[in-house]
Design a protein around this motif. Structure first.
Motif, mmCIF file in Angstrom:
data_model
loop_
_atom_site.group_PDB
_atom_site.id
_atom_site.type_symbol
_atom_site.label_atom_id
_atom_site.label_comp_id
_atom_site.label_asym_id
_atom_site.label_seq_id
_atom_site.Cartn_x
_atom_site.Cartn_y
_atom_site.Cartn_z
ATOM 1 N N LEU A 42 -60.372 -66.802 -1.565
ATOM 2 C CA LEU A 42 -60.784 -67.989 -1.186
ATOM 3 C C LEU A 42 -60.098 -69.373 -1.002
ATOM 4 C CD1 LEU A 42 -63.767 -69.290 0.218
ATOM 5 C CD2 LEU A 42 -64.336 -70.142 -1.665
ATOM 6 N N ALA A 43 -59.843 -69.741 1.348
ATOM 7 C CA ALA A 43 -59.419 -71.213 1.479
ATOM 8 C C ALA A 43 -60.001 -72.267 1.120
ATOM 9 C CB ALA A 43 -58.330 -70.208 2.188
ATOM 10 N N VAL A 44 -59.718 -72.945 1.176
ATOM 11 C CA VAL A 44 -60.290 -74.093 1.304
ATOM 12 C C VAL A 44 -60.063 -74.940 2.990
ATOM 13 C CG1 VAL A 44 -61.909 -75.463 0.644
ATOM 14 C CG2 VAL A 44 -61.626 -74.185 -1.118
ATOM 15 N N GLY A 45 -59.904 -75.744 3.200
ATOM 16 C CA GLY A 45 -59.635 -76.018 4.522
ATOM 17 C C GLY A 45 -60.417 -76.638 5.643
ATOM 18 N N THR A 46 -60.170 -77.814 6.824
ATOM 19 C CA THR A 46 -61.858 -79.121 7.393
ATOM 20 C C THR A 46 -61.639 -77.658 8.485
ATOM 21 O OG1 THR A 46 -58.812 -79.680 8.329
ATOM 22 C CG2 THR A 46 -60.160 -80.454 6.527
ATOM 23 N N ALA A 47 -62.494 -78.216 9.205
ATOM 24 C CA ALA A 47 -63.024 -77.431 10.269
ATOM 25 C C ALA A 47 -62.285 -77.696 11.461
ATOM 26 C CB ALA A 47 -64.492 -78.402 11.116
ATOM 27 N N THR A 64 -65.123 -75.070 4.310
ATOM 28 C CA THR A 64 -64.910 -76.070 5.265
ATOM 29 C C THR A 64 -64.681 -76.978 4.170
ATOM 30 O OG1 THR A 64 -66.194 -76.543 6.398
ATOM 31 C CG2 THR A 64 -63.338 -74.974 7.166
ATOM 32 N N ILE A 65 -64.086 -78.797 4.310
ATOM 33 C CA ILE A 65 -65.240 -79.766 3.273
ATOM 34 C C ILE A 65 -64.754 -81.004 4.092
ATOM 35 C CG2 ILE A 65 -64.789 -78.744 1.417
ATOM 36 C CD1 ILE A 65 -62.292 -80.498 0.334
ATOM 37 N N GLU A 66 -65.159 -81.557 4.217
ATOM 38 C CA GLU A 66 -65.209 -82.730 5.217
ATOM 39 C C GLU A 66 -63.327 -83.569 5.599
ATOM 40 O OE1 GLU A 66 -66.904 -87.704 5.897
ATOM 41 O OE2 GLU A 66 -67.561 -86.293 4.611
ATOM 42 N N ARG A 67 -63.177 -83.592 6.341
ATOM 43 C CA ARG A 67 -61.464 -84.199 6.170
ATOM 44 C C ARG A 67 -61.484 -85.785 5.810
ATOM 45 N NH1 ARG A 67 -57.914 -86.870 10.765
ATOM 46 N NH2 ARG A 67 -56.051 -86.155 10.728
ATOM 47 N N ILE A 89 -65.805 -84.512 -3.035
ATOM 48 C CA ILE A 89 -65.685 -84.209 -4.009
ATOM 49 C C ILE A 89 -66.945 -83.138 -4.262
ATOM 50 C CG2 ILE A 89 -65.781 -84.709 -6.370
ATOM 51 C CD1 ILE A 89 -64.381 -87.037 -5.747
ATOM 52 N N ALA A 90 -67.776 -84.034 -4.342
ATOM 53 C CA ALA A 90 -68.954 -83.045 -4.571
ATOM 54 C C ALA A 90 -69.045 -81.647 -3.332
ATOM 55 C CB ALA A 90 -70.275 -83.484 -3.738
ATOM 56 N N GLN A 91 -68.290 -81.538 -2.294
ATOM 57 C CA GLN A 91 -68.315 -80.501 -1.611
ATOM 58 C C GLN A 91 -67.914 -79.496 -2.677
ATOM 59 O OE1 GLN A 91 -67.387 -81.675 2.009
ATOM 60 N NE2 GLN A 91 -69.243 -81.195 3.169
ATOM 61 N N SER A 92 -66.639 -80.086 -2.574
ATOM 62 C CA SER A 92 -65.625 -79.612 -3.461
ATOM 63 C C SER A 92 -65.591 -78.872 -4.382
ATOM 64 C CB SER A 92 -64.151 -80.366 -3.797
ATOM 65 O OG SER A 92 -63.520 -80.473 -2.064
ATOM 66 N N LYS A 93 -66.881 -79.497 -5.848
ATOM 67 C CA LYS A 93 -67.534 -78.524 -6.752
ATOM 68 C C LYS A 93 -68.218 -77.994 -6.435
ATOM 69 C CE LYS A 93 -67.333 -82.618 -9.227
ATOM 70 N NZ LYS A 93 -67.999 -84.261 -9.931
ATOM 71 N N ASP A 94 -69.146 -78.066 -4.895
ATOM 72 C CA ASP A 94 -69.967 -76.875 -5.458
ATOM 73 C C ASP A 94 -68.893 -75.655 -5.015
ATOM 74 O OD1 ASP A 94 -71.911 -77.966 -5.354
ATOM 75 O OD2 ASP A 94 -72.053 -79.046 -3.085
ATOM 76 N N ILE A 95 -67.697 -75.485 -4.269
ATOM 77 C CA ILE A 95 -67.393 -74.460 -3.294
ATOM 78 C C ILE A 95 -66.113 -73.736 -5.055
ATOM 79 C CG2 ILE A 95 -64.759 -74.206 -2.235
ATOM 80 C CD1 ILE A 95 -65.687 -76.013 -0.494
ATOM 81 N N LEU A 96 -66.094 -75.329 -5.831
ATOM 82 C CA LEU A 96 -65.158 -73.984 -6.777
ATOM 83 C C LEU A 96 -66.560 -73.477 -7.813
ATOM 84 C CD1 LEU A 96 -62.391 -77.224 -7.506
ATOM 85 C CD2 LEU A 96 -62.077 -74.631 -7.074
ATOM 86 N N ARG A 97 -67.795 -73.890 -8.133
ATOM 87 C CA ARG A 97 -69.409 -73.186 -9.243
ATOM 88 C C ARG A 97 -68.845 -72.194 -7.922
ATOM 89 N NH1 ARG A 97 -71.500 -78.678 -8.658
ATOM 90 N NH2 ARG A 97 -71.023 -79.970 -10.871
#
Length: 369
Positions: A42-47, A64-67, A89-97
Motif C-alpha cells: 500500500l502506497a500513501v501519498g497526497t491527493a 491519501t492523507i492531508e498535505r 497523524i490520526a489518518q496515518s494511524k488508521d491507514i497503518l491499522r
C-alpha cells in the motif's frame, strides 16, 4: 481509505509529490514483491501528487492523507499546522491499522512526517530512503525512530544513514548500453553509427537547456553529431516563423516514455542533476554534462559533485550554458571516443545498480521476515 487483508507481509510505503519521491518508492515496492510475491503493498501519498497517477499505473493500492506544507515564514497559516498535523497523524494511524502494516517505508515528502509519527506511536518498524545529498526535514524526523536508513549518496548526512544507492526501475538498473544501443537508436529514429547527444531537462523541460541547444543545433549537425532533444511536455522548440526547429541531424520530441532507450542511444547526456538522473547515469555508465538547477540550497550541484570530481561528468553553471559553451565543450567531448570510454568507466565504477534490492532486504529485516 483502501482496506487490505493481512498477508505474509504487509508493507506501507509513504512518499510522493514528485517523481523524485515516487520513482524510488515504486522501485522498492517492486523489489519487495520480487522477494515476497504475495506481499500486500500500500502506497500513501497526497491527493495532488504524481503518485495518484503513477502508483495505480504500477498496480499498487494508494491511500491519501492531508498535505501539510510547513510555512517558511511566520504567517497565519503556521497557526493551523498543529491541528492539521494531528488530523494527518490520526489518518496515518488508521491507514497503518487497516493495512495490518508490518513495516512502514518512507522516501520523503510532506506525507512522511505524520506517517513516521503514527508508526512510532503504534510500534510499527520504520525504514527510510533518503534520495538527496541534503536530507529532507521529514526524513530527518523519521531517522530519530529507526536505525534502518538508506541513502543514495555517500555525502548525505542523516542519522544512521548507510549508502545503498538510488532504487530504480529494473529496465534502467539492468541496462547494458552497448548491447541495447542499436535497438534503442532505431526506436528513437536515430542513425545507428553517429556520435549522439541526448538532451533532457526532465518531464517539464528546462528553458536554459532548450535555448542553448537550439542555438547550437546547426553547429552540432555540421560536426556530424546527431541530437535527440527531449524538450519537455508542451515545450516544443520553435525555429523561424514559429514552426518546429529543424537542423541537420537534429531531432526533437517532447517526451520519451522509456528513458532506458535514451540512455542506451546516447554517447553523452546533457541534463539537470536531480538525484535520480545522477544515480541513473552512474549506474549505466553514461558520460554526462550536468547543468544544476539554480534554485534551492544548491542540492543539484552537490548531487553531481562525486561524478564530476571523478572525471565521469562535466558540470556547467546554469548561467554559463549557452550555444557557444556547447560548441566549445560538448562538441569536442562527443567526438572524443577515448575520453568518453574513460568517463563511462569512471561513472560505472561509482554507480549502484542493486539499490532497490538492498532496500527490500532492509524492509524484510525490519519486518522480521
Amino acid at each position: 481509505m483502501t482496506q487490505l487483508n493481512p498477508s505474509a507481509l504487509s508493507v506501507v510505503l509513504a512518499g510522493g509529490g514528485s517523481a523524485g519521491h515516487v520513482s524510488p518508492l515504486l522501485a522498492i515496492a517492486g523489489a519487495v514483491r520480487d522477494r515476497v510475491p504475495e506481499a500486500a503493498i500500500l502506497a500513501v501519498g497526497t491527493a495532488g501528487g504524481l503518485e495518484t497517477r503513477l502508483v495505480p499505473a504500477a498496480g499498487h493500492a494508494l491511500a491519501t492523507i492531508e498535505r501539510i506544507p510547513m510555512p517558511r515564514r511566520p504567517t497565519a497559516e503556521l497557526l493551523r499546522v498543529p491541528g492539521r498535523l494531528r488530523r494527518a497523524i490520526a489518518q496515518s494511524k488508521d491507514i497503518l491499522r487497516s493495512a495490518h502494516a508490518d513495516v512502514l517505508v518512507g522516501v520523503g515528502g510532506y506525507v512522511c512526517t505524520p506517517m513516521y509519527l503514527a508508526a512510532k506511536s503504534l510500534g510499527v518498524p520504520i525504514v527510510i530512503h533518503e534520495a538527496n545529498t541534503k536530507a529532507g526535514l521529514a526524513n530527518k524526523v523519521g531517522a530519530r525512530f529507526t536505525s534502518r536508513v538508506g541513502t543514495a549518496f555517500a555525502a548525505t548526512r542523516i542519522r544512521n544513514g548507510k549508502v545503498v544507492g538510488m532504487p530504480m526501475r529494473p529496465a534502467v538498473a539492468g541496462l547494458d548500453r552497448q548491447a541495447a544501443r542499436a535497438g534503442a537508436r532505431g526506436r528513437l529514429g536515430l542513425e545507428s553509427g553517429l556520435p549522439t547527444l541526448v538532451v533532457t531537462g526532465g518531464s517539464l523541460g528546462a528553458l536554459r537547456l532548450n535555448q542553448a541547444v537550439a542555438g547550437a543545433a546547426a553547429a552540432l549537425g555540421a560536426a556530424g553529431i546527431q541530437v535527440l532533444h527531449i524538450t519537455g511536455n508542451g515545450k516544443e522548440v520553435s525555429g523561424e516563423g514559429g514552426s518546429p526547429l529543424t537542423a541537420p541531424l537534429y531531432h526533437q520530441v517532447e517526451y520519451v516514455d522509456a528513458m532506458e532507450d535514451a540512455y542506451a542511444a546516447a554517447d553523452v547526456l546533457l541534463c539537470r542533476s536531480g538525484a535520480g538522473t545522477v544515480s541513473e547515469v552512474a549506474a549505466v555508465g553514461l558520460p554526462a554534462v550536468f547543468v544544476p538547477l539554480p534554485v534551492g540550497n544548491g542540492e543539484q550541484a552537490r548531487n553531481a559533485a562525486e561524478l564530476v570530481a571523478a572525471g565521469a561528468a562535466l558540470l556547467v553553471p546554469d548561467a554559463q550554458l549557452d550555444a557557444a559553451w556547447i560548441e566549445g565543450n560538448v562538441i569536442p567531448l562527443c567526438l572524443d571516443a577515448d575520453r568518453l570510454s574513460a568517463m563511462g568507466a569512471r561513472a560505472s565504477g561509482l554507480g549502484i545498480r542493486d539499490a532497490a534490492g538492498r532496500m527490500a532486504d532492509m524492509v524484510l529485516a525490519a519486518a522480521g521476515k
